[in-house]
Write a protein that holds these residues in place. Structure first.
Motif, PDB file in Angstrom:
ATOM      1  N   GLY A   3      78.070  -6.473  33.748  1.00 38.97           N
ATOM      2  CA  GLY A   3      79.988  -7.544  33.525  1.00 38.97           C
ATOM      3  C   GLY A   3      80.920  -6.809  33.818  1.00 38.97           C
ATOM      4  N   ARG A   4      81.324  -5.587  33.793  1.00 39.40           N
ATOM      5  CA  ARG A   4      82.491  -4.802  34.721  1.00 39.40           C
ATOM      6  C   ARG A   4      81.882  -3.445  35.067  1.00 39.40           C
ATOM      7  N   VAL A   5      83.188  -2.860  35.929  1.00 38.17           N
ATOM      8  CA  VAL A   5      82.895  -1.835  36.473  1.00 38.17           C
ATOM      9  C   VAL A   5      84.434  -1.597  36.142  1.00 38.17           C
ATOM     10  N   LEU A   6      84.395   0.157  36.057  1.00 29.68           N
ATOM     11  CA  LEU A   6      85.647   1.274  36.305  1.00 29.68           C
ATOM     12  C   LEU A   6      85.790   2.129  36.729  1.00 29.68           C
ATOM     13  N   GLY A   7      86.359   2.414  38.020  1.00 26.82           N
ATOM     14  CA  GLY A   7      86.800   3.745  38.830  1.00 26.82           C
ATOM     15  C   GLY A   7      87.618   4.600  38.859  1.00 26.82           C
ATOM     16  N   THR A   8      87.886   5.513  39.104  1.00 29.84           N
ATOM     17  CA  THR A   8      88.071   6.192  39.195  1.00 29.84           C
ATOM     18  C   THR A   8      88.265   7.051  40.668  1.00 29.84           C
ATOM     19  N   ALA A  55      83.475  -4.687  49.941  1.00 35.59           N
ATOM     20  CA  ALA A  55      82.284  -6.180  51.018  1.00 35.59           C
ATOM     21  C   ALA A  55      81.433  -6.350  50.247  1.00 35.59           C
ATOM     22  N   ALA A  56      81.484  -6.020  48.872  1.00 37.16           N
ATOM     23  CA  ALA A  56      80.179  -5.954  47.961  1.00 37.16           C
ATOM     24  C   ALA A  56      80.717  -7.211  46.862  1.00 37.16           C
ATOM     25  N   LEU A  57      81.944  -6.970  46.822  1.00 36.17           N
ATOM     26  CA  LEU A  57      82.570  -7.180  45.770  1.00 36.17           C
ATOM     27  C   LEU A  57      84.424  -7.677  45.472  1.00 36.17           C
ATOM     28  N   PRO A  58      84.041  -9.398  46.137  1.00 37.12           N
ATOM     29  CA  PRO A  58      85.792  -9.222  47.002  1.00 37.12           C
ATOM     30  C   PRO A  58      86.175  -9.287  45.874  1.00 37.12           C
ATOM     31  N   GLU A  59      86.058  -9.137  44.060  1.00 38.18           N
ATOM     32  CA  GLU A  59      86.650  -9.842  43.169  1.00 38.18           C
ATOM     33  C   GLU A  59      87.667  -8.375  42.353  1.00 38.18           C
ATOM     34  N   VAL A  60      86.677  -7.306  43.010  1.00 37.76           N
ATOM     35  CA  VAL A  60      87.856  -6.052  42.741  1.00 37.76           C
ATOM     36  C   VAL A  60      88.632  -5.829  42.926  1.00 37.76           C
ATOM     37  N   GLU A  61      89.403  -4.857  42.474  1.00 32.89           N
ATOM     38  CA  GLU A  61      91.260  -4.867  42.244  1.00 32.89           C
ATOM     39  C   GLU A  61      91.104  -3.607  42.381  1.00 32.89           C
ATOM     40  N   TYR A  62      92.337  -3.328  42.986  1.00 30.55           N
ATOM     41  CA  TYR A  62      92.504  -1.291  43.162  1.00 30.55           C
ATOM     42  C   TYR A  62      94.004  -1.428  43.156  1.00 30.55           C
ATOM     43  N   ASP A  63      94.741  -0.114  42.110  1.00 30.28           N
ATOM     44  CA  ASP A  63      95.910  -0.299  42.437  1.00 30.28           C
ATOM     45  C   ASP A  63      96.486   1.595  42.704  1.00 30.28           C
ATOM     46  N   PRO A  64      96.309   1.585  43.963  1.00 31.56           N
ATOM     47  CA  PRO A  64      97.241   2.678  44.808  1.00 31.56           C
ATOM     48  C   PRO A  64      97.583   3.871  43.891  1.00 31.56           C
ATOM     49  N   ARG A  72      94.820   5.201  41.170  1.00 31.58           N
ATOM     50  CA  ARG A  72      93.614   5.143  42.723  1.00 31.58           C
ATOM     51  C   ARG A  72      92.575   4.551  41.669  1.00 31.58           C
ATOM     52  N   VAL A  73      92.953   3.683  40.823  1.00 28.79           N
ATOM     53  CA  VAL A  73      91.615   2.829  39.662  1.00 28.79           C
ATOM     54  C   VAL A  73      91.152   1.642  40.253  1.00 28.79           C
ATOM     55  N   LEU A  74      90.328   1.845  40.478  1.00 24.90           N
ATOM     56  CA  LEU A  74      89.256   0.889  41.258  1.00 24.90           C
ATOM     57  C   LEU A  74      87.958   0.058  39.983  1.00 24.90           C
ATOM     58  N   LYS A  75      88.641  -1.328  39.783  1.00 24.20           N
ATOM     59  CA  LYS A  75      88.055  -1.967  38.978  1.00 24.20           C
ATOM     60  C   LYS A  75      87.507  -3.432  38.862  1.00 24.20           C
ATOM     61  N   LEU A  76      86.449  -3.608  38.157  1.00 21.13           N
ATOM     62  CA  LEU A  76      86.109  -5.120  38.286  1.00 21.13           C
ATOM     63  C   LEU A  76      86.176  -5.680  37.261  1.00 21.13           C
ATOM     64  N   CYS A  77      86.692  -6.427  36.189  1.00 25.08           N
ATOM     65  CA  CYS A  77      86.763  -6.523  34.676  1.00 25.08           C
ATOM     66  C   CYS A  77      87.263  -8.387  34.900  1.00 25.08           C
ATOM     67  N   PRO A  78      86.375  -9.707  35.105  1.00 24.81           N
ATOM     68  CA  PRO A  78      86.481 -10.647  35.666  1.00 24.81           C
ATOM     69  C   PRO A  78      87.338 -11.480  33.892  1.00 24.81           C
ATOM     70  N   GLU A  79      86.694 -11.127  32.934  1.00 24.55           N
ATOM     71  CA  GLU A  79      87.006 -11.487  31.724  1.00 24.55           C
ATOM     72  C   GLU A  79      88.172 -10.288  30.723  1.00 24.55           C
ATOM     73  N   GLU A  80      89.810 -11.076  30.658  1.00 18.85           N
ATOM     74  CA  GLU A  80      90.714 -10.283  30.306  1.00 18.85           C
ATOM     75  C   GLU A  80      89.930 -10.217  29.100  1.00 18.85           C
ATOM     76  N   THR A  81      89.744  -8.980  28.755  1.00 23.87           N
ATOM     77  CA  THR A  81      89.646  -8.677  27.222  1.00 23.87           C
ATOM     78  C   THR A  81      91.505  -8.293  25.627  1.00 23.87           C
ATOM     79  N   GLU A  82      91.198  -8.878  24.907  1.00 23.20           N
ATOM     80  CA  GLU A  82      91.955  -9.225  24.137  1.00 23.20           C
ATOM     81  C   GLU A  82      92.424  -7.336  23.674  1.00 23.20           C
TER      82      GLU A  82
END
Length: 248
Positions: A73-78, A90-99, A102-112
Motif C-alpha cells: 500500500g506504499r512504496v519508498l524509492g531512493t 505511467a504505471a502509478l500516476p499518484e507517485v511523487e518525486y522530489d528532485p 531524488r526520493v520517489l515515493k507512493l504513500c496515499p494515506e498521510e501517516t501520523e
C-alpha cells in the motif's frame, strides 16, 4: 509452507497464533525472475522494503513499484532520476518525486508523524543528502525538524538552535568538507547522533573520504557514522531509534 495451509492450521488450533506469526516472518519472498521482493520485511523489522532505483531497467522498476504497492500500500524509492519518475508515473500516476533528494515515493494515506528527529546540515550543499534522510524518516512515520546551514565555521548558528537539537530523540548530522559537525553536536547532546559524511568539498576532501574519516575518528561519545552520502541509511537508523523512544 503455503499461506492458506498455515492459516487453516491456526484456525483449527493446530498451531498457536504466535507460532503462526513466527512462521509468517520466514515465508519465502516473491520471485519475479529478475528480482526477489521481500514482502514480509515490515512484519520482521517494522519497515517495508525500500527500492534502490539507480541502475534498474525501466520495465523492472515499474513492475517492482506496482507489486510492492499492491502488497504494502506504499512504496519508498531512493536515488531515482527524472526519467525513472516518468516511467513509474505511467504505471502509478499518484507517485511523487522530489528532485532534490531524488526520493520517489507512493504513500496515499498521510501517516501520523511521531517522536522527534533533528536533521542538521553543515551547509546548503549538504541538503540533498539531508533531505534523503529526512524524507526517509518521515515516510516511516517520524516527525523531522530540519535545521540546515549550521556548520561549525559559524558555530553561533548551531548554538542558536541548541534547544531544538537537544530535545530530539536522535540527531542526524550531515556535513562535507572536514565533517566536524557530528562531533560538535555529539558534544552538546545526550541522545544518539548519526553522522553522515557528504562528497561536498574541494580536492583534498577526496569525495567525502576526509569527512568520513573525521566522523569515524570522532572523540565524542554516542556518535555513529554511515557511508558517504548515505542519507537513506541515516534516516532509517534514526527512525529505528525514534521508534524505540516513542514506544518506551
Amino acid at each position: 509452507m503455503d499461506v492458506r495451509e498455515l492459516l487453516e492450521q491456526i484456525k483449527s488450533g493446530e498451531i498457536s497464533v504466535d507460532d503462526g506469526v513466527d512462521k509468517l516472518k520466514n515465508l519465502p519472498y516473491e520471485d519475479l525472475g529478475y528480482a526477489k521482493l521481500d514482502l514480509h520485511r515490515e512484519l520482521r523489522s517494522g519497515f517495508p522494503e525500500t527500492v534502490f532505483c539507480q541502475g534498474k531497467r525501466d520495465e523492472f522498476l515499474a513492475d517492482i513499484y506496482v507489486k510492492l504497492y499492491e502488497k504494502n500500500g506504499r512504496v519508498l524509492g531512493t536515488r531515482a532520476s527524472e526519467h525513472q519518475y516518468e516511467v513509474v508515473r505511467a504505471a502509478l500516476p499518484e507517485v511523487e518525486y522530489d528532485p532534490v533528494s531524488r526520493v520517489l515515493k507512493l504513500c496515499p494515506e498521510e501517516t501520523e508523524k511521531k517522536g522527534n528527529i533533528a536533521v542538521c546540515t553543515g551547509g546548503t550543499a549538504d541538503i540533498p543528502v539531508a533531505e534523503e534522510a529526512a524524507q526517509t524518516a518521515e515516510f516511516f512515520g517520524c516527525y523531522v525538524n530540519r535545521i540546515y546551514d549550521v556548520g561549525v565555521a559559524g558555530i553561533h548558528r548551531l548554538l542558536s538552535r541548541r534547544s531544538e537539537i537537544v530535545s530530539a530523540n536522535c540527531i542526524v548530522a550531515v556535513a562535507g568538507m572536514e565533517g566536524a559537525l557530528g562531533t560538535v553536536i555529539a558534544g552538546l547532546v545526550r541522545n544518539p547522533v548519526i553522522a553522515v559524511p557528504t562528497s561536498v568539498g574541494y580536492g583534498a576532501s577526496f569525495g567525502g573520504i576526509s569527512a568520513l574519516l573525521t566522523m569515524l575518528n570522532s572523540c565524542a561519545n554516542g556518535i555513529s557514522t554511515v557511508n558517504i552520502d548515505n542519507g537513506y541509511g541515516a534516516g532509517y537508523l534514526a527512525a529505528q531509534i525514534n521508534r524505540l523512544a516513542v514506544e518506551k
